[in-house]
Write an enzyme that holds these catalytic residues in place. Structure first.
Site, PDB file in Angstrom:
ATOM      1  CB  THR A  72     -15.165  -2.973  -5.117  1.00  0.00           C
ATOM      2  OG1 THR A  72     -13.710  -2.665  -5.476  1.00  0.00           O
ATOM      3  CG2 THR A  72     -14.959  -2.935  -3.432  1.00  0.00           C
ATOM      4  CB  SER A  76      -6.823  -5.351  -9.221  1.00  0.00           C
ATOM      5  OG  SER A  76      -7.013  -4.160  -9.272  1.00  0.00           O
ATOM      6  CE  LYS A  99      -4.378   0.770   0.187  1.00  0.00           C
ATOM      7  NZ  LYS A  99      -5.761   0.128  -0.078  1.00  0.00           N
TER       8      LYS A  99
END
Ligand code: NAD
Length: 420
Positions: free
Chosen positions: A194, A354, A110
């Site tokens: 999502t 992704s 991240k």
């Protein structure tokens, strides 16, 4: 001292507690928590950017790489004034477990830049994005670490970063960032992924408590990319969405909102208001306490805390956002019999697609929308069922079971590599 004063809101401490609880429950070798409690690598960068007025400003950014036993690091990049090292460390930890929940060959990463994007022009944001990509370029790559969009970043930002990265390495590497626009190497069905997954998780949880999604009532906190698509697919499945909110407004209609109109307003403007009078305006706190079948917090971290968890009347909480429930609140929800589908399971649909984008980039061969969503559904159904079964087997909640499932997968890879 009140509960709230004792309750840590430091996301990294929360992530470590969650990992520890699952390692303890599995009775893993102590080396497993010892390795997983911290990211393997955290990079802090400062880079100069020329602003439109001719002055130079330096920006600080981070990239945390939590664990790559299973595969390359994967995770988003956010632009936000609160970005700091502990936040990216926590988010990279959660990404490791989210990828493993879905059985993806990735570890967690991240990153972010500490800034408020509203303070900068688009040209300045492009230079900032390129400066950051340049600064982290030595540590990322299609087979090393694959960033993606997160809060306040999008396909346009990813495109600038891909271009910057390719100008450094001097070869085509579209798979180094995912979440790209479809016309620039992105995947069909990624934008929807999502929220599609959040609703899919809600539907499966409803089945488990013997309820059909048709007619089930939903309240959705946060109506951005995740909340919108959760609402869209819930509505398509025949659910009754009774409340939605943004940072500015929360709207409730006990007979069900006119979702066709709500969805259209979002499609047109990118946000919703209550100008059309969809329902009565309530507070976000009231939304969280509505008596509904499904409560989907799809906004931010730390929305359900020990202060308000006792007010939650929903039968199911499906965490669209990352970290919306504190561990103390989680315990209260459990004690009150609320079925919580945790973030790393409920919102893993985004990283699943992704992953498909990355696979398509590496192959140079692109799939149809339905093919992507069908493949996503297969992965999500298997993940939910595996975790449900593990939770039953050990008599634990779905969050603990999700971490346990991930840890089982990571510990095997770390063992095979000889890390302990
Ligand atoms: P977004 O910026 O598109 O939408 C966020 C929404 O939340 C907006 O409607 C905003 O007004 C609302 N909001 C913000 N603060 C609020 C508050 N205090 N009360 C009520 N509403 C509030 O962001 P997004 O991409 O939808 O992401 C939402 C959450 O989901 C984040 O936690 C993000 O990390 C997580 N997430 C996103 C993805 C993805 O693919 N976009 C994937 C996994 C997890």
């Amino acid at each position: 001292m009140s509960n709230a004063a004792k309750e840590t809101l430091n996301p990294f401490e929360i992530a470590q507690k969650q990992v520890k609880a699952a390692c303890d429950r599995l009775n893993t070798d102590p080396a497993v928590y010892e390795i997983l409690k911290n990211p393997l690598r955290v990079l802090e960068v400062t880079f100069p950017v020329k602003l439109d007025n001719g002055t130079v400003k330096t920006f600080t950014g981070y990239r945390a790489q939590h664990n790559n036993a299973v595969g390359p690091y994967k995770g988003g990049i956010r632009f936000h004034p609160h970005v700091n090292m502990d936040e990216v460390k926590a988010l990279s930890t959660w990404m490791t477990f989210k990828c493993c929940v879905a059985g993806l060959p990735y570890g967690g990463g991240k990153g972010g830049i500490t800034l408020d994007p509203k303070d900068y022009s688009e040209a300045e944001l492009e230079r900032i994005a390129r400066g950051y990509a340049n600064a982290i370029a030595p540590l990322i790559g299609e087979k090393i670490d694959i960033p993606a969009p997160d809060v306040n970043t999008n396909g346009k930002v990813m495109s600038w970063m891909v271009d910057e990265y390719e100008s450094i390495v001097k070869y085509s590497a579209p798979g180094v960032f995912t979440g790209k626009p479809v016309e620039f190497g992105g995947s069909l069905a990624r934008n929807e992924a999502t929220g599609y997954g959040v609703n899919f998780a809600a539907v499966q949880a409803l089945e488990k408590i013997g309820k059909d999604v048709k007619g089930a009532t939903y309240a959705i906190q946060g109506f951005g990319n995740v909340g919108y698509h959760t609402g869209l697919y819930a509505h398509d499945a025949g659910a009754k969405v009774v409340a939605v909110s943004t940072v500015d407004v929360a709207i409730y209609n006990e007979n069900g909102l006119d979702m066709d109109a709500v969805l259209k307003e979002y499609q047109t403007n990118g946000f919703i208001t209550n100008e059309a009078g969809y329902g009565r305006e309530i507070t976000n706190a009231e939304l969280l306490a509505l008596d509904v079948d499904v409560l989907a917090p799809c906004a931010l971290e730390n929305q359900i805390t020990s202060e308000n968890a006792g007010d939650v009347k929903a039968k199911i909480v499906v965490e669209g956002a990352n970290g919306p429930t504190t561990p103390e609140a989680d315990a209260i929800l459990q004690a009150n019999g609320v079925l919580v589908v945790p973030d790393i399971l409920a919102n893993c649909g985004g990283v699943v697609v992704s992953y498909f984008e990355w696979v398509q980039n590496l192959q140079g061969y692109y799939w149809e929308f339905n093919e992507v969503q069908q493949k996503q559904t297969v992965v999500l159904r298997r993940a939910f069922q595996d975790i449900w079964n593990l939770a039953q087997e050990y008599g634990v909640d779905l969050r603990t079971a999700s971490y346990m499932m991930s840890i089982r997968r990571i510990e095997k890879a770390m063992k095979a590599r000889g890390w302990y």
